[in-house]
Design a protein around this motif. Structure first.
Motif: not given
Ligand code: CA
Length: 425
Positions: A2, A176-177, A180, A183, A211-212, A215
């Motif tokens: 981001q 957000t992080e 993540a 997860k 988050s990275t 991905k």
């Protein structure tokens, strides 16, 4: 990644580079255990934090986190006051780019990188062939992020992200992080106690965000796990996936140092103005050795990060890709020039204007206020002399027949303040 959040964090990280190097930041072992300190009674922030941990459970469960995973990571967490302090800090002085590069691209950092390049030659060759990112760029990111795996961060990632998430300027990023990271814990069957990070939640040898990880992370050593903390192959291959998916052009460089002619119109060196190599050549731009620019089909921009008295760089798309990893020109220059030197190419040749004194927070705000009074609008008066302020500074300089390099100096601040006073603004 981001970019805006990375940029904000980069700005803070940059201004905090006065912090000791990674090695010094690692906790020391005490030979005598400290006496236990009784916990202070819970204050309003503690209650708010506990409430957040309870409320965020529903968000996490709705996103597919099992109750068991959530409780494993989140039960018994306390907010980290040291992270709150970092999150709220306003730097008094921003370290000049030359001081930043002195430590980021030190002789030791270069020789350590060359040793890593040799030690891991086979693994790096495989990653380079597969993803198209040069091995020296990957090793350089590794060196810049954690001094080649020496300082992975010593906060618990859930404590760090929950502290950012429950309150303060990075709450949205933190949430957000945090999601993540949960997860990641659930997918990878990790031990949450072993999941360390920086105060801003970047973790592992390449300081990725959770988050990275979701991905881009891959299993680089083929052991069936993606472990960015302990496996340099996993961390480097995952970084290669990220850099590649951000648009790295295989077989192409990042750019190189150039020499600008004395009559150069410096407002063109904004880092935004794309021109062909032929056009830059026609304007008198030469290599640092004074030769004609090598032919290249790709367009390029020019940066002068310390103004007209400092070095100039011609940069291709691949430089912008490194900016996506961490949106600070100083960071991208550190990565690219360390990579050059790890690969045996020369470093930066021109001298930095080391006699320029950095502006204090009050002086930076005074410069922004004065620009606005003189009719150069800014989105925010925040003491951060970023792209917006520098663009207005260039317009100010150009309108007064000054070299429009957009570089904030004490001399320029003085001239601007005098003008404001003379005009009675
Ligand atoms: Ca692995």
């Amino acid at each position: 990644m981001q970019p805006l959040i990375k940029a904000a964090l980069a700005a803070v990280a940059l201004t905090l580079v006065a912090a000791p190097p990674a090695e010094a930041r690692r906790p020391r072992h005490h030979s005598v255990a400290p006496a236990p300190v009784p916990s202070p009674p819970a204050g309003p922030q503690d209650i708010k934090f506990a409430q957040f941990i309870q409320d965020f459970r529903a968000t996490a469960l709705a996103a597919g986190i099992t109750p068991a995973t959530y409780d494993l990571a989140m039960s018994g967490l306390h907010r980290a006051a040291s992270i709150e302090a970092l999150n709220a800090s306003q730097p008094e002085f921003v370290k000049p780019i030359w001081s930043y590069l002195d430590s980021a691209v030190s002789p030791t950092r270069i020789s350590d990188g060359q040793r890593k390049l040799a030690e891991k030659a086979q693994m790096l060759a495989g990653i380079e062939a597969k993803y198209g990112v040069p091995r020296e760029i990957l090793v350089s990111i590794w060196g810049n992020e954690t001094d080649y795996g020496r300082g992975n961060g010593e906060f618990n990632i859930f404590q760090a992200l929950a502290t950012l998430a429950y309150d303060g300027p990075r709450a949205e990023f933190g949430r957000t992080e945090l999601l993540a990271a949960l997860k990641m814990l659930q997918q990878e069957h990790l031990d949450p106690k072993q999941m360390t990070s920086s105060w801003a939640g970047a973790f592992g040898q390449l300081q990725m965000l959770p988050s990275t990880f979701l991905k881009s992370a891959v299993d680089g050593d083929g052991d069936g796990k993606r472990d960015l903390w302990h496996s340099s192959a996993d961390a480097l291959a995952s970084a290669a996936v990220e850099v590649s998916s951000d648009g790295w052009e295989r077989g192409h460089g990042w750019g190189y140092e150039v020499r600008l002619p004395p009559d150069f119109a410096y407002e063109q060196a904004s880092g935004d103005l794309l021109k062909s190599i032929a056009d830059w050549s026609a304007l008198g731009v030469r290599t640092i050795d004074g030769r004609a620019l090598p032919a290249d089909a790709e367009q390029a921009v020019i940066y002068i990060p310390a103004g007209r008295r400092g070095p100039a760089f011609l940069a291709f798309n691949n430089f912008k890709v490194i900016l996506k990893y961490n949106n600070a020109v100083s960071y991208a220059l550190a990565v690219c020039t360390l990579a050059d030197q790890i690969a045996g190419r020369p470093g930066i040749q021109a001298a930095w204007p080391r006699d320029e004194q950095p502006l204090s927070q009050d002086e930076r705000i005074a410069m922004q206020n004065a620009l606005v009074k003189l009719g150069y609008p800014l989105e925010k008066i925040d003491g951060i002399l970023g792209r917006g302020t520098r663009a207005q500074l260039r317009l100010y300089q150009k309108a007064r027949g000054l070299p429009a390099d957009g570089f904030p100096t004490m001399q320029l601040l003085a001239a601007i303040l005098v003008e404001v006073k003379q005009k009675g603004l």
